[in-house]
Design a protein around this motif. Structure first.
Motif, PDB file in Angstrom:
ATOM      1  N   LEU A  35       0.819  -1.208   0.000  1.00 38.30           N
ATOM      2  CA  LEU A  35       0.000   0.000   0.000  1.00 38.30           C
ATOM      3  C   LEU A  35       0.854   1.259   0.000  1.00 38.30           C
ATOM      4  O   LEU A  35       0.581   2.197  -0.768  1.00 38.30           O
ATOM      5  N   VAL A  36       1.874   1.317   0.833  1.00 37.06           N
ATOM      6  CA  VAL A  36       2.674   2.547   0.885  1.00 37.06           C
ATOM      7  C   VAL A  36       3.485   2.735  -0.394  1.00 37.06           C
ATOM      8  O   VAL A  36       3.682   3.862  -0.847  1.00 37.06           O
ATOM      9  N   ILE A  37       3.935   1.636  -0.997  1.00 33.03           N
ATOM     10  CA  ILE A  37       4.651   1.762  -2.267  1.00 33.03           C
ATOM     11  C   ILE A  37       3.696   2.189  -3.373  1.00 33.03           C
ATOM     12  O   ILE A  37       4.007   3.079  -4.180  1.00 33.03           O
ATOM     13  N   ALA A  38       2.502   1.584  -3.404  1.00 32.65           N
ATOM     14  CA  ALA A  38       1.510   1.969  -4.408  1.00 32.65           C
ATOM     15  C   ALA A  38       1.124   3.434  -4.264  1.00 32.65           C
ATOM     16  O   ALA A  38       0.983   4.154  -5.262  1.00 32.65           O
ATOM     17  N   ARG A  39       0.946   3.889  -3.022  1.00 34.12           N
ATOM     18  CA  ARG A  39       0.597   5.294  -2.787  1.00 34.12           C
ATOM     19  C   ARG A  39       1.700   6.216  -3.309  1.00 34.12           C
ATOM     20  O   ARG A  39       1.422   7.254  -3.918  1.00 34.12           O
ATOM     21  N   ALA A  40       2.958   5.832  -3.099  1.00 35.13           N
ATOM     22  CA  ALA A  40       4.072   6.634  -3.611  1.00 35.13           C
ATOM     23  C   ALA A  40       4.083   6.650  -5.133  1.00 35.13           C
ATOM     24  O   ALA A  40       4.334   7.692  -5.756  1.00 35.13           O
ATOM     25  N   LEU A  41       3.805   5.517  -5.748  1.00 34.04           N
ATOM     26  CA  LEU A  41       3.817   5.441  -7.212  1.00 34.04           C
ATOM     27  C   LEU A  41       2.731   6.312  -7.833  1.00 34.04           C
ATOM     28  O   LEU A  41       2.899   6.841  -8.943  1.00 34.04           O
ATOM     29  N   LEU A  42       1.619   6.484  -7.137  1.00 37.38           N
ATOM     30  CA  LEU A  42       0.526   7.301  -7.659  1.00 37.38           C
ATOM     31  C   LEU A  42       0.886   8.776  -7.758  1.00 37.38           C
ATOM     32  O   LEU A  42       0.194   9.538  -8.438  1.00 37.38           O
ATOM     33  N   SER A  43       1.955   9.190  -7.103  1.00 37.26           N
ATOM     34  CA  SER A  43       2.416  10.573  -7.240  1.00 37.26           C
ATOM     35  C   SER A  43       3.288  10.767  -8.482  1.00 37.26           C
ATOM     36  O   SER A  43       3.787  11.865  -8.716  1.00 37.26           O
ATOM     37  N   ALA A  44       3.452   9.696  -9.276  1.00 38.66           N
ATOM     38  CA  ALA A  44       4.245   9.740 -10.513  1.00 38.66           C
ATOM     39  C   ALA A  44       5.660  10.267 -10.271  1.00 38.66           C
ATOM     40  O   ALA A  44       6.106  11.215 -10.908  1.00 38.66           O
ATOM     41  N   PRO A  45       6.400   9.653  -9.353  1.00 39.46           N
ATOM     42  CA  PRO A  45       7.726  10.185  -9.017  1.00 39.46           C
ATOM     43  C   PRO A  45       8.761   9.932 -10.107  1.00 39.46           C
ATOM     44  O   PRO A  45       8.634   8.998 -10.908  1.00 39.46           O
ATOM     45  N   GLU A  46       9.774  10.767 -10.111  1.00 39.50           N
ATOM     46  CA  GLU A  46      10.968  10.506 -10.911  1.00 39.50           C
ATOM     47  C   GLU A  46      11.871   9.514 -10.193  1.00 39.50           C
ATOM     48  O   GLU A  46      12.512   8.673 -10.818  1.00 39.50           O
ATOM     49  N   VAL A  47      11.932   9.664  -8.872  1.00 40.24           N
ATOM     50  CA  VAL A  47      12.814   8.849  -8.034  1.00 40.24           C
ATOM     51  C   VAL A  47      12.004   8.307  -6.869  1.00 40.24           C
ATOM     52  O   VAL A  47      11.252   9.049  -6.229  1.00 40.24           O
ATOM     53  N   LEU A  48      12.162   7.015  -6.592  1.00 42.68           N
ATOM     54  CA  LEU A  48      11.508   6.380  -5.462  1.00 42.68           C
ATOM     55  C   LEU A  48      12.565   6.002  -4.433  1.00 42.68           C
ATOM     56  O   LEU A  48      13.488   5.240  -4.746  1.00 42.68           O
ATOM     57  N   LEU A  49      12.444   6.540  -3.225  1.00 42.19           N
ATOM     58  CA  LEU A  49      13.337   6.216  -2.121  1.00 42.19           C
ATOM     59  C   LEU A  49      12.657   5.178  -1.240  1.00 42.19           C
ATOM     60  O   LEU A  49      11.559   5.418  -0.729  1.00 42.19           O
ATOM     61  N   LEU A  50      13.304   4.038  -1.048  1.00 44.21           N
ATOM     62  CA  LEU A  50      12.717   2.954  -0.263  1.00 44.21           C
ATOM     63  C   LEU A  50      13.642   2.602   0.886  1.00 44.21           C
ATOM     64  O   LEU A  50      14.810   2.279   0.677  1.00 44.21           O
ATOM     65  N   ASP A  51      13.095   2.647   2.109  1.00 43.46           N
ATOM     66  CA  ASP A  51      13.889   2.356   3.302  1.00 43.46           C
ATOM     67  C   ASP A  51      13.457   1.014   3.894  1.00 43.46           C
ATOM     68  O   ASP A  51      12.363   0.895   4.452  1.00 43.46           O
ATOM     69  N   GLU A  52      14.292   0.018   3.751  1.00 51.25           N
ATOM     70  CA  GLU A  52      14.087  -1.322   4.320  1.00 51.25           C
ATOM     71  C   GLU A  52      12.711  -1.906   3.973  1.00 51.25           C
ATOM     72  O   GLU A  52      11.954  -2.325   4.863  1.00 51.25           O
ATOM     73  N   PRO A  53      12.361  -1.991   2.687  1.00 48.62           N
ATOM     74  CA  PRO A  53      11.029  -2.501   2.340  1.00 48.62           C
ATOM     75  C   PRO A  53      10.829  -3.973   2.658  1.00 48.62           C
ATOM     76  O   PRO A  53       9.689  -4.427   2.741  1.00 48.62           O
TER      77      PRO A  53
END
Length: 255
Positions: free
Chosen positions: A163-181
């Motif tokens: 859910l949190v990754i999907a929510r981040a993707l919906l913002s159409a980011p250029e860069v995705l920062l992931l901390d200990e997924p």
């Protein structure tokens, strides 16, 4: 301010993605130096893994890049645009999405309501591509479709991470920062999440900066690795080279 040619990557469809560049980044917590003159690049269409033991500075790096922590020195750029002094909100609007450790869903809201918050941010910024839809992220993470009307507090750990990754993707980011997924998740769930990320990197040109203590898992999907120790970069190489370096693995990566 536009980027120079090597700050951006041109895709076959004519679009562009911005590279994240960190130069000389230094950060402190009081008298403690958490990052010490760190340089790295997270280019589009690549997974860049940041590895190291607890206390190496990995989470501090992401917090500083995303504007949650102000650096003492150095520079953070996205596509040649200086974001060093930008607020966390402005960094997000510029195209950097940060998924911190801890699966920070809003537990009182439903799955769909959490996701619509990500869509709202995507609608507020000038993305270089059309933001994904709810249907798109449900296709990426089918378990979320089955729980769409459920409150987020009822989700499993793996579903919350999706859910949190999907929510981040919906913002159409250029860069995705992931901390200990992968923290605390079953291996099959980690494999599903990493497979989705790898596909987005390969097909959409997303840049992923992945912080992981599980170095073996991170290197399995990464293109490049950067190893931190006590806030300093002690190694950087392509993922296969790092995985094959027995001395470095035993000294810093724990496998």
């Amino acid at each position: 301010m536009s980027g120079t040619p090597d700050d951006r990557s041109t895709r076959e469809d004519g679009g562009t993605r911005a590279a994240l560049r960190v130069r000389g980044l230094t950060a402190r917590y009081g008298p403690v130096i958490a990052l010490d003159d760190v340089d790295l690049t997270a280019p589009p269409g690549r997974v860049t893994a940041v590895l190291g033991a607890n206390g190496a500075g990995k989470t501090t790096l992401l917090r500083t890049v995303s504007g949650l922590l102000r650096p003492k020195a150095g520079r953070v750029e996205l596509g040649g645009v200086d974001l060093t002094e930008a607020s966390a909100e402005d960094v997000a609007r510029a195209g950097i999405a940060h998924v911190p450790e801890g699966r920070g869903v809003i537990t009182e809201l439903t799955v769909e309501e959490n996701l619509r918050l990500g869509s709202l941010l995507g609608s507020l910024r000038s993305a270089s591509r059309t933001p994904p839809t709810l249907a798109d992220v449900y296709s990426l993470f089918p378990p979320l479709r089955r729980r769409v009307g459920h409150a987020a507090h009822s989700l499993s750990g793996g579903e919350r991470q999706m859910l949190v990754i999907a929510r981040a993707l919906l913002s159409a980011p250029e860069v995705l920062l992931l901390d200990e997924p992968s923290l605390g998740l079953a291996p099959r769930v980690v494999s599903r999440i990493f497979a989705v990320l790898r596909d987005l990197v390969d097909t959409e040109g997303l840049a992923v900066l992945l912080v992981e203590q599980n170095a073996r898992s991170a290197l399995s999907i990464a293109d490049t690795g950067v190893v931190l120790n006590l806030g300093r970069v002690v190694a950087r190489a392509d993922a296969a080279t790092l995985a094959a370096d027995d001395e470095l693995r035993h000294a810093y990566l724990g496998f």
